[in-house]
Design an enzyme around this catalytic site. Structure first.
Site, PDB file in Angstrom:
ATOM      1  N   HIS A 162       7.823   7.403 -28.320  1.00 16.52           N
ATOM      2  CA  HIS A 162       6.730   8.210 -27.786  1.00 16.52           C
ATOM      3  C   HIS A 162       6.808   9.638 -28.316  1.00 16.52           C
ATOM      4  CE1 HIS A 162       3.732   9.709 -25.016  1.00 16.52           C
ATOM      5  NE2 HIS A 162       4.593  10.577 -24.514  1.00 16.52           N
TER       6      HIS A 162
ATOM      7  N   HIS B 178      -0.885  14.237 -27.345  1.00 12.69           N
ATOM      8  CA  HIS B 178      -0.862  12.881 -26.802  1.00 12.69           C
ATOM      9  C   HIS B 178      -2.055  12.020 -27.216  1.00 12.69           C
ATOM     10  CE1 HIS B 178       2.480  14.372 -24.519  1.00 12.69           C
ATOM     11  NE2 HIS B 178       2.657  13.208 -23.939  1.00 12.69           N
TER      12      HIS B 178
ATOM     13  N   LYS C 160       6.630  22.230 -15.774  1.00 16.62           N
ATOM     14  CA  LYS C 160       5.794  21.091 -15.399  1.00 16.62           C
ATOM     15  C   LYS C 160       5.605  21.022 -13.888  1.00 16.62           C
ATOM     16  CE  LYS C 160       4.656  16.318 -16.123  1.00 16.62           C
ATOM     17  NZ  LYS C 160       4.893  15.041 -16.819  1.00 16.62           N
TER      18      LYS C 160
ATOM     19  N   GLU D 171       8.870  16.225 -26.498  1.00 12.59           N
ATOM     20  CA  GLU D 171       8.160  16.590 -25.263  1.00 12.59           C
ATOM     21  C   GLU D 171       8.565  17.987 -24.797  1.00 12.59           C
ATOM     22  OE1 GLU D 171       5.734  15.478 -23.603  1.00 12.59           O
ATOM     23  OE2 GLU D 171       5.514  13.333 -23.931  1.00 12.59           O
TER      24      GLU D 171
ATOM     25  N   HIS E 165      -0.816   8.811 -28.818  1.00 12.47           N
ATOM     26  CA  HIS E 165      -1.034   7.484 -28.236  1.00 12.47           C
ATOM     27  C   HIS E 165      -1.743   6.565 -29.223  1.00 12.47           C
ATOM     28  CE1 HIS E 165      -0.701   8.905 -23.758  1.00 12.47           C
ATOM     29  NE2 HIS E 165       0.476   8.814 -24.362  1.00 12.47           N
TER      30      HIS E 165
ATOM     31  N   ARG F 166      -3.638  20.868 -15.738  1.00 13.93           N
ATOM     32  CA  ARG F 166      -2.681  19.808 -16.073  1.00 13.93           C
ATOM     33  C   ARG F 166      -3.081  19.065 -17.351  1.00 13.93           C
ATOM     34  NH1 ARG F 166       0.274  15.326 -12.123  1.00 13.93           N
ATOM     35  NH2 ARG F 166       1.419  14.320 -13.810  1.00 13.93           N
TER      36      ARG F 166
ATOM     37  N   GLU G 100      -4.886  16.164 -12.230  1.00 10.05           N
ATOM     38  CA  GLU G 100      -5.339  16.450 -13.601  1.00 10.05           C
ATOM     39  C   GLU G 100      -6.837  16.714 -13.687  1.00 10.05           C
ATOM     40  OE1 GLU G 100      -5.073  13.986 -17.622  1.00 10.05           O
ATOM     41  OE2 GLU G 100      -3.076  14.386 -16.833  1.00 10.05           O
TER      42      GLU G 100
ATOM     43  N   ARG H 256       0.807  -1.226   0.000  1.00 10.91           N
ATOM     44  CA  ARG H 256       0.000   0.000   0.000  1.00 10.91           C
ATOM     45  C   ARG H 256       0.839   1.274   0.000  1.00 10.91           C
ATOM     46  NH1 ARG H 256      -4.574  -2.315   3.983  1.00 10.91           N
ATOM     47  NH2 ARG H 256      -5.722  -3.509   2.417  1.00 10.91           N
TER      48      ARG H 256
ATOM     49  N   LYS I 181       2.764  10.732 -12.351  1.00  5.00           N
ATOM     50  CA  LYS I 181       1.999   9.774 -13.160  1.00  5.00           C
ATOM     51  C   LYS I 181       2.783   8.481 -13.279  1.00  5.00           C
ATOM     52  CE  LYS I 181      -1.006  12.531 -16.138  1.00  5.00           C
ATOM     53  NZ  LYS I 181      -1.351  12.859 -17.545  1.00  5.00           N
TER      54      LYS I 181
ATOM     55  N   ASN J 268      -1.337  17.252 -22.113  1.00  4.52           N
ATOM     56  CA  ASN J 268      -1.655  16.176 -23.055  1.00  4.52           C
ATOM     57  C   ASN J 268      -1.643  16.650 -24.509  1.00  4.52           C
ATOM     58  OD1 ASN J 268      -2.138  14.076 -21.099  1.00  4.52           O
ATOM     59  ND2 ASN J 268      -3.995  15.193 -20.534  1.00  4.52           N
TER      60      ASN J 268
END
Length: 373
Positions: free
Chosen positions: A274, A257, A236, A194, A261, A250, A246, A130, A152, A254
């Site tokens: 990527h 993206h 960032k 990026e 993706h 935020r 997000e 946990r 993330k 993306n």
């Protein structure tokens, strides 16, 4: 978001936020002096890296400290390299190793590598008993300017990007820009994409560097890279601190993206980098913006001219993709994107530098953006 709504301070030695402390280091990466493997510490360390990073000349002394994956109370695991290893199996290999070594939730996971290693190490830490602590040594430009910052975590699943994961930030990050001189060209170029995204979103000065200093960037000029990294980190970190999970601003990160993706999914995860996919996605988002009357033709063309400087794909359909019904395949993949909250696809649309709007888009508009004008 107006042009004057976002200001960026310039970190010199370290950047400390409510989420992470980011240390900027110089010279040859020296993990032995930094982490002192084998010495008694208040928390045990479980180091995670990949075969490519482990083979770097300045990493070999550190790796050789571990016999049978152990050095005192510390442990090391070396995974396969690249997107094909960003899987739940890799995450569970890390967790299994920590269980077998009797680690506790008070101990520390340290990912040494690019975005894949950072993401899966942090995800493993987040689910281990946990939640254990996690730190990163990012070794790629993509990880330094984006993937290691902001918490993330996760892995790919069912051939879709980052379908499983959690928000779980690193306690500390250690940046050695010298790692970038050893990067393969395609991985370096991936990280540049990026950083370019950050320029379009938040920083006119950074955009000007990409536009006017391509020779320095492409030759990996250390001073220019230092400016790019620090600007991206500051931008960032500011956004993530304001909107960690997000729910608002935020989502701007993306940009490129949702298209990108989908490109990665259709090509097969790992077939393109990527950054290559994200850069192409930025081009499609700008095309969508122009189609909707949000941006001027001059802005669209300027974006594409910069993209060409770095050999990023500018065609409406990526040249590496073959087959029929490509547009429909993009729609299917884009509708699976984890950021969608309704039946429409949510896309981040640039209207100008530092002027961005998120919007849910009709399928017909997406299909139009996948056609050359």
């Amino acid at each position: 978001m107006s042009n004057n709504s976002f200001s960026i301070s310039y970190p010199k030695t370290y950047l400390s936020t409510d989420i992470s402390k980011i240390n900027f280091l110089t010279g040859t990466p020296d993990l032995i002096s930094t982490f002192k493997p084998g010495e008694e510490t208040k928390e045990r360390r479980f180091f995670v890296t990949d075969a490519t990073v482990a083979s770097l000349p300045f990493m070999v002394p550190f790796i050789s400290k571990f016999e049978d994956s152990k050095c005192g109370n510390d442990c090391l695991i070396i995974l396969g390299s690249g997107e094909p290893y960003k899987t739940i199996d890799s995450v569970l290999r890390i967790v299994t190793g920590a269980i077998e070594a009797d680690f506790t939730r008070n101990d520390l996971f340290i990912g040494i590598g690019g975005g894949v290693i950072c993401d899966i190490t942090a995800f493993a830490a987040s689910i281990f008993k946990r939640g254990a602590k996690v730190e990163f040594v990012p070794t790629t430009l993509l990880a330094m300017v984006d993937a290691s910052i902001g918490g993330k975590t996760g892995c790919d699943f069912a051939n879709y990007k980052n379908m499983i994961g959690a928000f779980y930030p690193a306690r500390q990050l250690y940046y050695w820009p010298e790692f970038l001189q050893s990067l393969p060209e395609n991985q370096y170029n991936s990280g540049l994409a990026e950083a370019f995204k950050t320029a379009v979103l938040f920083d006119q000065e950074l955009f000007d560097i990409f536009e006017n200093s391509s020779e320095k960037i492409l030759s990996r000029d250390s001073q220019t890279l230092d400016i790019i990294i620090r600007k991206c980190v500051a931008a960032k970190a500011k956004i993530v601190e304001e909107d960690f999970t997000e729910k608002g601003i935020r989502t701007y990160l993306n940009l490129g993206h949702t298209y990108g993706h989908a490109f990665e999914t259709i090509a097969g995860l790992g077939a393109v980098t990527h950054g290559q996919a994200v850069a192409w996605g930025i081009g499609r988002a700008v095309t969508l913006s122009h189609n909707k009357g949000y941006c001027l033709e001059n802005f669209r063309d300027r974006i594409f001219e910069v993209m060409k400087l770095y050999n990023w794909e500018t065609s409406a359909i990526p040249s590496v993709l073959k087959g029929t019904a490509i547009g429909e395949r993009f729609l299917t993949a884009m509708h699976k994107d984890k950021k969608n909250l309704t039946s429409k696809v949510k896309i981040i649309i640039p209207k100008a530098i530092c002027d961005i709007v998120p919007e849910e888009i009709d399928d017909s508009e997406i299909l139009l953006s996948l056609k050359d004008n």
